[in-house]
Design a protein around this motif. Structure first.
Motif, mmCIF file in Angstrom:
data_model
loop_
_atom_site.group_PDB
_atom_site.id
_atom_site.type_symbol
_atom_site.label_atom_id
_atom_site.label_comp_id
_atom_site.label_asym_id
_atom_site.label_seq_id
_atom_site.Cartn_x
_atom_site.Cartn_y
_atom_site.Cartn_z
ATOM 1 N N VAL A 100 0.844 -1.207 0.000
ATOM 2 C CA VAL A 100 0.000 0.000 0.000
ATOM 3 C C VAL A 100 0.874 1.249 0.000
ATOM 4 O O VAL A 100 0.605 2.219 -0.723
ATOM 5 C CB VAL A 100 -0.967 -0.012 1.206
ATOM 6 N N PHE A 101 1.953 1.235 0.807
ATOM 7 C CA PHE A 101 2.873 2.381 0.850
ATOM 8 C C PHE A 101 3.506 2.607 -0.521
ATOM 9 O O PHE A 101 3.532 3.732 -1.027
ATOM 10 C CB PHE A 101 3.946 2.134 1.915
ATOM 11 N N GLY A 102 4.006 1.546 -1.133
ATOM 12 C CA GLY A 102 4.622 1.656 -2.457
ATOM 13 C C GLY A 102 3.632 2.140 -3.509
ATOM 14 O O GLY A 102 3.964 2.970 -4.360
ATOM 15 N N LEU A 103 2.408 1.649 -3.446
ATOM 16 C CA LEU A 103 1.377 2.093 -4.381
ATOM 17 C C LEU A 103 1.081 3.576 -4.196
ATOM 18 O O LEU A 103 0.940 4.323 -5.164
ATOM 19 C CB LEU A 103 0.106 1.261 -4.184
ATOM 20 N N GLY A 104 1.033 4.006 -2.931
ATOM 21 C CA GLY A 104 0.828 5.435 -2.653
ATOM 22 C C GLY A 104 1.953 6.290 -3.204
ATOM 23 O O GLY A 104 1.716 7.374 -3.752
ATOM 24 N N LEU A 105 3.188 5.808 -3.080
ATOM 25 C CA LEU A 105 4.331 6.541 -3.634
ATOM 26 C C LEU A 105 4.242 6.635 -5.150
ATOM 27 O O LEU A 105 4.534 7.678 -5.740
ATOM 28 C CB LEU A 105 5.643 5.878 -3.219
ATOM 29 N N LEU A 106 3.836 5.545 -5.788
ATOM 30 C CA LEU A 106 3.696 5.560 -7.249
ATOM 31 C C LEU A 106 2.588 6.509 -7.683
ATOM 32 O O LEU A 106 2.777 7.321 -8.600
ATOM 33 C CB LEU A 106 3.408 4.152 -7.769
ATOM 34 N N LEU A 107 1.422 6.398 -7.052
ATOM 35 C CA LEU A 107 0.282 7.232 -7.444
ATOM 36 C C LEU A 107 0.532 8.719 -7.209
ATOM 37 O O LEU A 107 0.078 9.562 -7.982
ATOM 38 C CB LEU A 107 -0.978 6.794 -6.690
ATOM 39 N N SER A 108 1.258 9.039 -6.137
ATOM 40 C CA SER A 108 1.527 10.450 -5.829
ATOM 41 C C SER A 108 2.686 11.008 -6.643
ATOM 42 O O SER A 108 2.910 12.214 -6.656
ATOM 43 C CB SER A 108 1.822 10.620 -4.340
ATOM 44 N N GLY A 109 3.440 10.134 -7.309
ATOM 45 C CA GLY A 109 4.584 10.584 -8.099
ATOM 46 C C GLY A 109 5.852 10.766 -7.282
ATOM 47 O O GLY A 109 6.849 11.270 -7.786
ATOM 48 N N MET A 110 5.837 10.355 -6.023
ATOM 49 C CA MET A 110 6.995 10.584 -5.166
ATOM 50 C C MET A 110 8.168 9.663 -5.486
ATOM 51 O O MET A 110 9.260 9.858 -4.967
ATOM 52 C CB MET A 110 6.614 10.431 -3.690
ATOM 53 N N SER A 111 7.963 8.677 -6.348
ATOM 54 C CA SER A 111 9.087 7.832 -6.767
ATOM 55 C C SER A 111 9.790 8.430 -7.987
ATOM 56 O O SER A 111 10.726 7.847 -8.506
ATOM 57 C CB SER A 111 8.610 6.410 -7.068
ATOM 58 N N ASN A 112 9.343 9.595 -8.408
ATOM 59 C CA ASN A 112 9.927 10.291 -9.551
ATOM 60 C C ASN A 112 10.788 11.458 -9.036
ATOM 61 O O ASN A 112 10.255 12.463 -8.577
ATOM 62 C CB ASN A 112 8.814 10.813 -10.464
ATOM 63 N N PRO A 113 12.129 11.332 -9.100
ATOM 64 C CA PRO A 113 12.995 12.393 -8.566
ATOM 65 C C PRO A 113 12.734 13.766 -9.179
ATOM 66 O O PRO A 113 12.858 14.782 -8.492
ATOM 67 C CB PRO A 113 14.408 11.913 -8.902
ATOM 68 N N GLU A 114 12.356 13.820 -10.449
ATOM 69 C CA GLU A 114 12.102 15.123 -11.080
ATOM 70 C C GLU A 114 10.938 15.841 -10.411
ATOM 71 O O GLU A 114 10.945 17.061 -10.258
ATOM 72 C CB GLU A 114 11.831 14.958 -12.580
ATOM 73 N N LYS A 115 9.911 15.086 -9.999
ATOM 74 C CA LYS A 115 8.763 15.692 -9.320
ATOM 75 C C LYS A 115 9.185 16.275 -7.972
ATOM 76 O O LYS A 115 8.783 17.372 -7.617
ATOM 77 C CB LYS A 115 7.663 14.659 -9.135
ATOM 78 N N VAL A 116 10.012 15.534 -7.250
ATOM 79 C CA VAL A 116 10.484 16.002 -5.944
ATOM 80 C C VAL A 116 11.355 17.242 -6.121
ATOM 81 O O VAL A 116 11.202 18.235 -5.405
ATOM 82 C CB VAL A 116 11.242 14.883 -5.204
ATOM 83 N N LEU A 117 12.269 17.191 -7.081
ATOM 84 C CA LEU A 117 13.154 18.338 -7.308
ATOM 85 C C LEU A 117 12.382 19.565 -7.778
ATOM 86 O O LEU A 117 12.753 20.692 -7.447
ATOM 87 C CB LEU A 117 14.258 17.966 -8.298
ATOM 88 N N SER A 118 11.275 19.356 -8.526
ATOM 89 C CA SER A 118 10.481 20.514 -8.950
ATOM 90 C C SER A 118 9.748 21.142 -7.775
ATOM 91 O O SER A 118 9.401 22.315 -7.812
ATOM 92 C CB SER A 118 9.501 20.137 -10.058
ATOM 93 N N PHE A 119 9.520 20.382 -6.708
ATOM 94 C CA PHE A 119 8.964 20.962 -5.492
ATOM 95 C C PHE A 119 10.035 21.728 -4.718
ATOM 96 O O PHE A 119 9.791 22.810 -4.191
ATOM 97 C CB PHE A 119 8.371 19.877 -4.590
ATOM 98 N N LEU A 120 11.227 21.164 -4.663
ATOM 99 C CA LEU A 120 12.304 21.782 -3.892
ATOM 100 C C LEU A 120 12.912 23.001 -4.583
ATOM 101 O O LEU A 120 13.593 23.779 -3.936
ATOM 102 C CB LEU A 120 13.398 20.738 -3.604
ATOM 103 N N ASP A 121 12.670 23.176 -5.865
ATOM 104 C CA ASP A 121 13.226 24.296 -6.614
ATOM 105 C C ASP A 121 12.352 25.537 -6.407
ATOM 106 O O ASP A 121 11.433 25.816 -7.175
ATOM 107 C CB ASP A 121 13.302 23.943 -8.100
ATOM 108 N N LEU A 122 12.644 26.274 -5.363
ATOM 109 C CA LEU A 122 11.834 27.448 -5.042
ATOM 110 C C LEU A 122 12.010 28.574 -6.056
ATOM 111 O O LEU A 122 11.147 29.445 -6.170
ATOM 112 C CB LEU A 122 12.164 27.937 -3.627
ATOM 113 N N ALA A 123 13.109 28.568 -6.798
ATOM 114 C CA ALA A 123 13.300 29.582 -7.834
ATOM 115 C C ALA A 123 12.272 29.428 -8.945
ATOM 116 O O ALA A 123 11.981 30.377 -9.673
ATOM 117 C CB ALA A 123 14.714 29.486 -8.404
#
Length: 150
Positions: free
Chosen positions: A12-35
């Motif tokens: 369930v945890f892994g499925l949640g990560l997949l559905l939310s896109g959190m297993s995609n580093p580009e998505k995470v980095l686009s959140f962290l890029d405040l510029a």
């Protein structure tokens, strides 16, 4: 029964990560890029995922800790001390720096191994090396303190 429950929770945890896109580093980095806020490229969805996780954890802990014991164990395994020390600040700081540089953390990294990316595989290997080094350092610390006291 316990191993089956752990498998289901992990699934369930892994499925949640997949559905939310959190297993995609580009998505995470686009959140962290405040510029990217000015250019409109900032992705705030990670904040919503985190808020949901914190909310579920907050309510879940309150409910679970009212029980005498866990369903699948004989006792709760809680930290023996609530005193904050250097490890409580250093560990999360290193984790955050690594997350900001790589765009991925351990849970999503295991999920992302399924993509077959060499970069993710390298991250997981480096993560295990870092965990082993941290454990060795933590185990040597009491010995070093005793040696310095002599």
């Amino acid at each position: 029964m316990a191993i089956f429950a752990q498998f289901i929770v992990g699934l369930v945890f892994g499925l949640g990560l997949l559905l939310s896109g959190m297993s995609n580093p580009e998505k995470v980095l686009s959140f962290l890029d405040l510029a990217a806020i000015r250019s409109g490229g900032w992705d705030p969805s990670l904040m919503l995922v985190m808020a949901g996780a914190v909310g579920v954890t907050f309510v879940g802990f309150r409910l679970v800790l009212r029980r005498q014991r866990p369903v699948l164990d004989d006792r709760f395994h809680l930290p023996p001390s609530q005193i904050l020390d250097w490890r409580m600040g250093t560990g999360p700081a290193i984790f955050g720096i690594g997350w900001g540089l790589a765009g991925i953390c351990p849970g999503p990294a295991f999920v992302a191994l399924g993509y077959g990316s060499p970069a993710i595989a390298l991250f997981v290997v480096a993560m295990f090396i870092g965990m082993a080094a941290a454990r060795m350092l933590a185990n040597r610390r009491p010995q070093l303190s005793a040696a310095l006291a002599e």
